[in-house]
Structures are given as C-alpha cells and as structure tokens.
Enzyme design. Structure first.
Site: not given
Length: 509
Positions: A271, A283, A357
């Site tokens: 990643k 965030k 992901r």
C-alpha cells in the site's frame, strides 16, 4: 551511512573514540558480558562494581559512560544493558544483542569511530550486532541544519561514523557473509525509513515511482510504471478512484527481480498512499499529521525486492507498489460512489478513508494474474489493528494457516513482533452491498479482520496469500528505543527478506 568493519584487534589496542561493552543483569548486580575481558582488566577486574556504583544494573537498554584513565586506547567506555544473564548453556540471543547495539549506536551519535566488544559466539551474533548498530545509527536530517541560516552548533549531530565489530573475523567466510548481509539489508531498511519520513510535498506517487525506477536500474531489477493514462486504459478503478481527488496522479509500479536458478516466485504487494487525508471522509485534526507514513507498506515491498536483488537470492521476487494520494476535492470519490475494480468486481465506497484496501485490491488482482507461488501484501491498513495489538506488533492474516504460521515464525526469527489473526467468515456478510458486489466497509468491531476479508476477495483462486497489517509499528511517534528510531521504522522488511530467503532455500514447500 555508518561504515562497518570486522576486527580481530584486541579491545585494549584498537584506536577508537569509544568502546562498547555489554553488561547483564545478574542476581547480585551487574555482570560484565563476554567480549569485554580486556576492558574489565583495564579497570583491575572491577568494571562490574564500578558500573554498579554508578547505578547500572544491566537492564535492557540501559547506558552508562565511563572515562578511561589507562589500559585502553579508547578514551571512553560505553556499557550497554543486555537484560538478564542467560541461563546455563544458553546464549544472550540475537535480538538482545541487536537491541543493545542499536542503543549504543544511538548514544554515540557524533562520534567518528566506536569499537563494539559485545558477545560473539557465532555468525548469527555478528549479523545481529551489525544490524542493530547500523539501524540504531540511523538519523533523518535531510530537512535540518540548512547551511544559510543555521549556526554550526544548531546543526544536528551526524550518526556514528564507523563501527568496528570486535570478535568478528574478516577472513571467516560465515562472519564476512553475515556482515555483508547486514550491510545490504540495513541500507535498504534505512532507505525505506527515509521514504517514510520524507514530507508528502516531496514524495508523491510520481516521485516515489522515480526512486523505484532508479533503484531498479542500479540493481538489475526490471521496473514498469503505469501512469494515470495506462491505469485508465487497464481498468484499475480502485487505484484511480482513490487518486482522482489529488493534483498528484496515481501510479502502479512493478519491480521484477529474477534469478536463473529460481524455482519459486514470491509476489509482494504494498500500500503506497503517499498522503492520506481521508478524502471526502476527512480525518479529524490530530489524526492526519503523520499520514505521510501511509506508504510504509510500499516502502517495505520496495526495500525487500531490492534487498533480494542485492543478496542474489535464488527466488523470483516481484513487487507491486500501489501508489496514490488520497485528497478531498471536486473530483474526489464520494461516499456512495461505485468503483469498477481491475478484477471486474464493483465496490460501493461507504468511506473514502478506507482507501488502502481499494488500491491493494487492484494490485492483488494484477499480481495474481502472474500466478506466483505466494502473495504477501503489506499495509498500514487499519486503526483497529493498532487497538488490537498495540504500536509495536503487526497482524498476520492468511488464506492458509500453515503459511500464516510460517510468516509468524520468520518474523520472530527476524526480530519483528507479529501475531497471527483470524479471518472469521461471519464478518464477510457485513460488506454486502445492495448496489455493488461488495462494500469497502463492514462491521466496525473487528475492523482489521474485515479489511483482511475484503482483500481476500481479490486474490486469485488457489494462490497462497497473507496480509500484514503494519499500522502499529510502521511509524514510531515516541522516544527511540533499541534500534528503532522516531518516525519511519522499516517494519516488516526483515521479515519479507527472510521469507524470500526461506523460499529460495525451499523451506516453505
């Protein structure tokens, strides 16, 4: 980088700025470890009592400096704690030696040369001490001490200049090989640390790809870089979806190291989110200041492939770096959007901060097309894994229990803390989507395992696969300890390299 030499010279005669000795924690006080006999003699056999008077106990990580009045060429003795005295017929072990050497190297920053007189009984000890010293001496100073405005005293201390490893024989083939392995491995771990520590305005997907390309040319590794146009043409919806909100477009980098005698192929997928703002699912303050580290998995994969090439391992190792910057903008992916992945599956994006992901899914599918013997992906994937295992341990999930166990054992041997984690089938239902084939979020509880189950969906049928969630140990925000610095750590690299070595040796079946 700190230089390393092997020396058969005696501790009393070698010229150095400091000499490092080990001291262990005994039942009745500190005990001077083997390797320091000449130093103890210079203190009339009373080194342990002198150290005890100064408050030393031999506890792991403890450092005590002593001036030398006579008997040694070095003006300073640095005693470093090794922890408990080994039981009868036991050795100190490689990890305590690695940590002690790291502590000593950090304590000697600014020093030109130090002799390490720690216990050496086998080549494994040579390698451990060398690794610890070279990793412990690391410092990231590229953005400090500018020539124009800084006074000389304001500039950061330089790392320890040279480590002379006493008790290691330069003509001994095993000792020499151990030192050479340590040098190659630690140079790549430290390069990965540099990448992780580099500010995100200087490390973008494009510039990371350029670093990988240059390293490939230097080490005989074939490198292929897919830019945003090639990604669009190839249908890499996950990588493009994550990167489409940024002015810095994404990249997929393939590094292929091959060996003529290789019988196995290992694929590593990393990643590489060069900065993670969370995207539209932004965030909150306090959670994004260190998000330059979200490419630590790609840095680990990059370092592992280059290490395999430098060590000439008889295994084919292919690295896939899924690089993107996750930013909010008018073009960013929104919660509720559906992405068509490289595999053809559709994913409903419920949270744009679950982006790792998505890029990994495309890279896993692409890696599977080459039908490797095993795939391992590495990622700073979930905060849930940090809650489960803390800041120093990474989680291991896999579709094969034996493979998961092997990686756990390899990590332990390499000196990296890890723990096997399950992939409970019941958690898969939480990712069902009424709109797409799968959602990128599931149940909140067990979120790290949910992420692993998502990735499993994109691994080719019949391919052995493991997922390492290094969210905890990849970036250290506290005070340095052992050979672990503040900032990027290079987590999982030593495990991946040892896995490649085991695969080359045929030890993984």
């Amino acid at each position: 980088m700190t230089a390393l030499t092997l020396s058969t010279a005696g501790a009393a005669t070698l010229r150095a700025d400091a000499i490092v000795v080990g001291v262990a924690k005994g039942a009745k006080g500190p005990v001077v470890a083997p390797g320091a006999e000449a130093v103890d003699k210079a203190f009339d056999g009373k080194l342990a009592s002198v150290l005890e008077t100064l408050g030393a106990s031999g506890a792991e990580g403890e450092v005590t400096k002593l001036p030398v009045l006579s008997g040694l060429k070095a003006p300073v003795v640095l005693a470093v704690g090794l922890g408990p005295v080994p039981k009868k017929d036991a050795t100190y072990g490689t990890e305590p030696l690695r940590r002690a050497a790291g502590v000593a190297a950090r304590a000697l920053s600014g020093v030109k040369k130090a002799a390490f007189a720690l216990p050496v009984e086998a080549s494994e000890d040579v390698e451990a001490i060398a690794e610890g010293a070279l990793l412990g001496a690391y410092a990231f100073t590229a953005y400090q001490g500018g020539e124009k405005n800084a006074k000389k005293g304001d500039r950061p201390k330089q790392p320890l200049g040279e480590v002379a490893l006493l008790g290691a024989k330069p003509r001994d083939k095993a000792h020499k090989a151990a030192a050479e392995r340590a040098i190659a491995l630690t140079e790549e771990v430290n390069r990965a640390r540099d990448l992780v520590n580099t500010p995100p305005n200087d490390l973008t997907p494009e510039s990371f790809a350029a670093v990988a390309t240059a390293a490939g040319k230097e080490n005989g590794i074939k490198v292929q870089v897919l830019d945003e146009k090639a990604l669009a043409k190839g249908g890499y919806g996950g990588i493009l979806g994550v990167g489409q909100g940024s002015a810095n477009p994404p990249r997929l980098v393939k590094l292929a190291y091959t060996h003529p005698d290789a019988e196995k192929t290992l694929a590593l997928v990393g990643k590489g989110i060069t900065y993670d703002s969370g995207g539209i699912s932004l965030k909150p303050a306090g959670h994004n200041e260190t998000m330059k580290c979200d490419m630590s998995g790609a840095a680990a994969v990059f370092a592992a492939v280059v290490s395999a090439a430098r060590l000439g391992l008889a295994v084919n190792v292919t690295g896939w770096l899924a690089l993107a910057e996750n930013m909010p903008s008018g073009t960013a992916t929104r919660p509720g959007d559906v992405l068509r992945m490289y595999s053809g599956k559709t994913v409903e994006v419920l949270n744009t901060d679950a982006e790792g992901r998505l890029v990994l899914a495309d890279a896993l599918t692409r890696a599977s097309e080459e039908n490797p013997d095993a795939i391992v992906d590495v990622a700073t994937l979930t905060g849930a894994m940090v809650l489960a295992l803390g800041n120093r341990t990474f989680g291991i999930m896999a579709n094969d229990e034996a493979f998961r166990t092997s990686i756990h054992e390899i990590a332990e041997e390499a000196g990296e803390a890890s723990w096997p984690m399950p992939l409970p089938a019941d958690l898969r239902k939480g990712m069902d989507s009424p709109t797409a084939d799968i959602a990128n979020m599931g149940e909140r509880m067990g979120g790290g395992l949910v992420a692993g189950l998502f990735l499993k969906e994109f691994v080719g049928e019949g391919i052995t696969w493991a997922h390492l969630d290094i969210a905890g140990p990849a970036f250290h925000e506290g005070a340095p300890y052992g050979y672990t610095p503040k900032g990027g750590t290079g987590a999982s690299i030593r495990t991946l390299v040892k896995l490649a070595e085991r695969t080359a040796a045929g030890d993984l079946g």
